[in-house]
Design a protein around this motif. Structure first.
Motif, short mmCIF file in Angstrom:
data_model
loop_
_atom_site.label_atom_id
_atom_site.label_comp_id
_atom_site.label_asym_id
_atom_site.label_seq_id
_atom_site.Cartn_x
_atom_site.Cartn_y
_atom_site.Cartn_z
N LEU A 99 0.88 -1.16 0.00
CA LEU A 99 0.00 0.00 0.00
C LEU A 99 0.92 1.21 0.00
N VAL A 100 1.12 1.78 -1.17
CA VAL A 100 2.06 2.89 -1.25
C VAL A 100 1.36 4.17 -0.79
N SER A 101 2.07 4.98 -0.02
CA SER A 101 1.47 6.24 0.43
C SER A 101 1.75 7.34 -0.58
N TYR A 102 0.80 8.21 -0.74
CA TYR A 102 0.99 9.39 -1.58
C TYR A 102 0.65 10.62 -0.77
N LYS A 103 0.92 11.76 -1.36
CA LYS A 103 0.42 13.00 -0.79
C LYS A 103 -0.19 13.80 -1.92
N GLU A 104 -0.85 14.88 -1.54
CA GLU A 104 -1.47 15.70 -2.57
C GLU A 104 -1.05 17.14 -2.41
N THR A 105 -0.86 17.79 -3.55
CA THR A 105 -0.48 19.20 -3.47
C THR A 105 -1.04 19.92 -4.70
N ILE A 106 -0.61 21.15 -4.92
CA ILE A 106 -1.02 21.85 -6.13
C ILE A 106 0.21 22.23 -6.93
N GLU A 107 -0.03 22.54 -8.19
CA GLU A 107 1.10 22.90 -9.02
C GLU A 107 1.39 24.37 -8.84
N GLY A 108 2.58 24.75 -9.26
CA GLY A 108 2.86 26.17 -9.30
C GLY A 108 3.87 26.56 -8.26
N GLU A 109 4.45 27.70 -8.51
CA GLU A 109 5.46 28.21 -7.60
C GLU A 109 4.80 29.18 -6.64
N GLY A 110 5.38 29.25 -5.46
CA GLY A 110 4.85 30.16 -4.47
C GLY A 110 4.81 31.60 -4.96
N PHE A 111 5.81 31.97 -5.77
CA PHE A 111 5.89 33.39 -6.09
C PHE A 111 4.81 33.84 -7.07
N ALA A 112 4.11 32.85 -7.63
CA ALA A 112 3.02 33.22 -8.52
C ALA A 112 2.04 34.10 -7.77
N LEU A 113 1.99 33.93 -6.47
CA LEU A 113 1.01 34.70 -5.72
C LEU A 113 1.40 36.16 -5.57
#
Ligand SMILES: Nc1nc2c(ncn2[C@@H]2O[C@H](COP(=O)(O)OP(=O)(O)OP(=O)(O)O)[C@@H](O)[C@H]2O)c(=O)[nH]1
Ligand SMILES: [Mg+2]
Length: 1027
Positions: free
Chosen positions: A608-622
């Motif tokens: 049972l492989v663990s994954y994580k979830e995130t979003i794309e993009g660089e922080g500085f886009a904000l």
């Protein structure tokens, strides 16, 4: 036993990368000093400490085990440890009980990833290390190096190891993988002189040995220095200094000189180490092993050193036997190693006073005025003093640390006690469970332990100042028999005093993995051990026959106790989940379960492989829209079903370095956030650095460093002004951290609303809304807040209104908002895996309640639940809207392969989606070392496949390295013309990798999967027929 006896004890462990020769070395020490348990003829071949069948079969060590040796007047407890990554927890348990470590390095293979890991372990536990350069014979017979080349190589290894240790000293924090990659050896300058006091390993200091464990010989420089001192009539000290480094012997002046001093005397001057030490060794090897070797050389050695060798051995047809006969008598391995140990490793008394800050860090506490706790503190301080001094008198408080529990079948226990009296070692049926007896692997740090003694068993969470509330963490137990360990054998003793390593019977019911034993309640538990990795390979297990469920549960309980590292949990679907460190470890666990602990046939799921979830993009886009925060359309809005609360959430990505710091510091963060003293050190079980100072300050610095390094790395892409803006933005965010998640310590941040936020611009009903401001609890604990700014942000402005119900309500709803955030970060929208590296800006508004039911208490319960759900849903929706990405765990993989198999190895790597980082020919050999990242999801059977494809010639070692986001969009559907051209119109696009991985997790978890199940039924049937 008195102090004098304690001074004659040494506790050491042997640590090294896999296969560098630990167990072989141990064999020789046991043959010489083990009281006859191992015949010298078998030394090096028996591998006495690998007594488990599985260890002999695979020829690797899987557990740490101890043996008591006698050398001259010294008792030496030697612990052999495994080098394979999967069993690295056993290295931690060995290191905790030792005062010194023999760090072995294969002279041909040099420093490898586990060498880094064990050096770190020794450093963290404050052990005194000695370096042992093993397999010197391979330099002669395999690589066929000249003595000069061999010298350069040895010197480089010593230099490299010193470099690693000095990085720890300067508190540069790097994970093992990082430090390996960072240390990618630039060419070392020739002629390194390392006689600086600060340098850890120096042959002339006597803490480096050169050995060949296979042929049973080895030496430290002092042996040669003494010999040549008498021969040349020089002083031993002068020779000792001359025998390492760029020092030469001028035969005319009979002086030790620098290279210049040899001019005119010899054409090709060689350092004294080459001339006086390596050359004679090379000559003996050539004389013995080469057909036309000059046999007189052997006679010369035998005569010069007055060796008595039975003629039977000298006339043996096998040149190897002759060689071993001469070498092992000329330079006996056990003498060199054990005299080094006796001279360099401190006795338990001195060692414990040096290690105390790691073992029992000083506590800071408030003394209350009841006077009650001051007695407790006084006694706990006394106990600490006794541990520091290794007080072995019988009236000193008894303190011992159990670093692991191990299982021994009852029939293997001794039947006779120290006075030959019968011991009742029958299965007591501890809980009616099994024929296995659990023994505690322990070191006594103060006082005297004897069988039958009553002690307190303290868990790591115990706090003597908290009195009654601590009942769960302390138990009383009576010690069973005590044993000295002789590998597999156990020697019963009545009692054992401080400074000794023993096995203790009778604690099976009280200790799960590790614990502190103490004769008084008023004692702090020892700090927890540091483990290099967490168990990551998880499988679900069920019995083949459902009727065996009971046996399996019992078996799992026993396994959980017998293996210091395995974790047994129950999944949300009720499956029994076993977590192991890697494949080899997992296999052994399953085998133990089947054959020893459960004795039933089992079904094991794929990992049972663990994954994580995130979003794309660089922080500085904000940066682009930071002004527009919350006024633009970037946010997600959710309203509670009763319409009284509106939640606005905006998500953004954390700088990568910050995510890593938060992830690595989970343990320290946990302590800080729970409000435990910030001055504790090293109590972590993960990769946290060990510092003797203030852990809050250290962590704060690491967070700031992370932001700075991110800004720096962006400076290529951003102009100065924007980079500065970005930096400022993050510094402001650091002052606004409300909570971390999941479980309060994860790598996701909840930020309180901006100061200027406050009014909902679209408050439709014209009602006055209230913003729940939250409080920057985490920022405060981490010390990012000055007190003044803190207040201005955190307190609801108009205090006169505080008694009004909406404000009270707003206060009360804060915890619901945090809970919603915790839930959302624990299970993301893609496949319910935890979120990773995200910051959520939250703006929760509530409207005063005008309805009748407003003040009924159960209404409040419902409302707070609604708010929690709304926050959770809003967070999840925000992730989905911002290019969600699946994150997978990556192994760092170190492979070694002969050149001819390089092709097959790359083929295997390619099939596993591996990313090669570097490949390097090992100097002077036909071996390639390749470093690569391999996704955990692709790693099952990797080592086996590699072995098959390269006929066993290539080996691989995997270490969990980091998390990495897959660049693919799991919801990708071709939209632009180009995409449609490339992938088709979407109806027949095969799911991409991210989607496949996501769906497989969803299926496993029983979540709905959006799939076209059957498209062309008829076609599929014909295809399927083929099977
Ligand atoms: N040529 C040579 N081979 C050696 C020497 N010492 C050990 N070996 C060989 O190296 C292999 C590994 O030895 P072990 O003693 O099992 O290594 P280890 O470090 O205990 O391995 P693990 O416990 O699995 O980490 C064996 O085949 C040994 O015969 C040496 O000095 N020279
Ligand atoms: Mg071994």
């Amino acid at each position: 036993m008195g102090e004098a006896a304690c001074r004659q004890i040494r506790n050491i462990c042997i640590l090294a990368h896999v296969d560098h020769g630990k167990t072989t070395l141990a064999d020789h020490l046991i043959a010489a000093c083990g009281g006859g348990v191992l015949h010298p003829k078998l030394a090096g071949r028996l591998r006495f400490m690998d007594y488990l069948d599985e260890e002999q079969r695979r020829a690797i060590t899987m557990k740490s085990s101890s043996i008591a040796l006698r050398y001259k007047d010294f008792s030496i407890n030697l612990i052999d440890s495994p080098g394979h990554m999967d069993f690295c927890s056993e290295v931690s348990t060995a290191a905790r009980l030792s005062d010194g470590a023999l760090i072995l390095v294969d002279a041909v293979e040099g420093v490898h990833i586990q060498t880094h890991a064990v050096l770190r372990q020794a450093w963290v536990e404050k052990l005194t290390p000695c370096l042992v350069l093993n397999k010197i014979d391979r330099l002669i017979t395999e690589l066929k190096l000249s003595p000069m080349e061999a010298y350069n190589r040895l010197q480089r290894i010593v230099h490299e190891v010193n470099g690693i240790v000095s990085a720890y000293k300067s508190e540069k924090y790097l994970s093992d993988v990082d430090s390996l990659l960072a240390g990618a050896a630039g060419e070392v300058e020739q002629e390194l002189v390392e006689d600086d006091e600060e340098v850890m390993f120096q042959p002339q200091k006597g803490n480096v040995a050169f050995v060949c464990a296979l042929d049973g010989w080895g030496f430290c420089l002092s042996q040669f220095a003494e010999f040549y001192a008498s021969k040349l009539g020089a002083s031993t000290t002068a020779l000792l200094k001359g025998l390492w480094g760029p020092r030469y012997y001028n035969t005319k002046t009979m002086m030790i000189v620098g290279k210049k001093g040899t001019e005119g005397v010899s054409k090709d001057p060689q350092p004294m180490f080459v001339q006086f030490v390596l050359r004679p060794l090379w000559q003996v090897y050539q004389a013995a092993l080469e057909e036309d070797g000059d046999k007189r050389m052997l006679d010369k050695v035998i005569k010069t050193f007055n060796l008595s060798i039975p003629p039977r051995e000298l006339q043996n047809k096998d040149p190897r036997v002759v060689l071993q006969a001469v070498m092992s008598r000329w330079l006996p391995l056990s003498d060199s190693i054990l005299s080094m140990v006796v001279n360099c490793v401190p006795d338990p008394g001195s060692a414990q006073s040096a290690r105390i800050s790691r073992l029992l860090p000083k506590r800071e506490f408030m003394v209350d005025d009841t006077g009650l706790s001051s007695d407790v503190i006084a006694e706990a301080e006394h106990v600490r003093k006794c541990v520091e001094a290794c007080d072995s008198t019988s009236d000193a408080p008894c303190v011992a640390f159990v670093s692991k529990m191990f299982a021994v079948p009852y029939k293997m226990l001794p039947q006779r006690g120290p006075n030959r009296e019968a011991l009742n070692n029958q299965p007591t049926g501890e809980g009616g469970e099994s024929e296995e007896c659990f023994l505690a692997f322990a070191r006594i740090f103060s006082g005297v332990l004897h069988s039958g003694q009553k002690v307190f068993v303290l868990s790591a969470l115990y706090d003597p100042l908290k009195g009654e509330s601590m009942q769960r963490h302390v138990q009383e137990a009576e010690l069973g028999h005590l044993y000295l360990m002789m590998g597999q054998g156990l020697k019963p003793v009545f009692s054992a005093s401080a400074g000794n390593v023993v096995a203790i019977q009778g604690l099976g019911q009280h200790i799960l993995k590790s614990a502190t034993l103490s004769s008084t309640r008023n004692c702090w538990p020892f700090s927890s051990m540091m483990f290099q990795v967490a168990p990551t390979l998880r499988v679900a297990i069920e019995p083949s026959d459902p009727a065996d469920m009971g046996a399996l549960m019992r078996g799992l309980r026993l396994l959980n106790r017998a293996d210091p590292f395995v974790e047994v949990t129950v999944s949300s679907r009720g499956e029994q989940v076993l977590s192991a460190a890697g494949e080899v470890h997992l296999e052994r666990c399953i085998k133990d379960l089947k054959e020893r602990f459960a004795k039933v046939s089992l079904e094991v799921s794929p990992p049972l492989v663990s994954y994580k979830e995130t979003i794309e993009g660089e922080g500085f886009a904000l940066l682009e829209n930071s002004k527009a925060l919350f006024s633009g359309t970037e946010h997600v809005e959710k309203t509670t079903p009763n319409g009284r609360c509106i939640i606005r959430i905006q998500v953004m990505k954390l700088p990568g370095a910050l995510t890593k710091v938060l992830e690595d510091s989970a343990d320290i963060l946990g302590d800080i956030i729970e409000g435990k003293s910030g001055k504790r050190n090293g109590s972590s079980s993960s990769n946290t650095p060990v510092d003797d100072g203030d852990s809050v300050a250290t962590l704060r610095k690491r967070i700031i460093d992370a932001i700075e390094s991110e800004v720096e790395s962006l400076s290529a892409q951003l102009d100065k002004e924007r980079a500065e803006k970005y930096r400022k933005l993050w510094y402001r965010f650091l002052q606004r951290i409300w909570s971390l998640g999941p479980r309060q310590v994860g790598p996701n941040i909840l930020l309180i609303p901006h100061l200027k936020a406050g009014n909902l611009d679209n408050s439709s009903q014209g009602q006055k809304n209230i913003l729940i401001r939250g409080s920057c609890d985490v920022s405060r604990r981490l010390g990012f807040l000055d007190v003044e700014t803190d207040d201005t942000i955190a307190v609801v402005e108009e205090s006169k209104e505080e008694t009004e119900s909406p404000y009270v309500e707003a206060e009360a709803l804060k915890s619901s908002i945090v809970s919603g955030f915790q839930l959302a970060t624990a299970a993301g929208p893609l496949c319910d895996e935890p979120l990773w590296g995200l910051a959520f800006l939250v703006e929760p508004y509530i409207f005063p309640d005008s309805s009748e039911t407003a003040h009924q208490p159960d209404q409040y319960g419902i409302f707070s639940g609604q708010v929690m759900t709304a926050v959770k849903e809003a967070c999840r929706a925000a992730v989905l809207q911002n290019k969600p990405r699946l994150v997978e765990a990556m192994y760092f993989c170190e492979l070694n392969t002969p050149t001819e198999y390089l092709g097959s190895m790359y083929a295997v790597l390619a099939r596993r989606r591996a990313r090669v980082l570097k490949e390097e020919m090992q100097e002077g050999s036909a071996l390639f070392t390749v470093h690569a990242y391999v996704p955990v999801a692709e790693s099952l059977g990797f080592a086996d496949e590699l072995r098959r494809w390269t006929s066993g010639a290539a080996s691989a070692l995997l270490v969990l390295s980091h998390w990495e986001a897959l660049s693919e969009d799991p919801f990708f559907v071709p939209k632009t013309e180009e995409e449609i051209e490339e992938f088709g119109d979407g109806s027949s696009v095969p799911p991409n990798l991210a989607r496949k991985l996501m769906n497989s997790v969803r299926r496993r978890k029983g979540l709905p999967v959006e799939e076209k199940v059957v498209q062309h039924a008829t076609k599929q049937r014909t295809l399927a027929r083929k099977v």
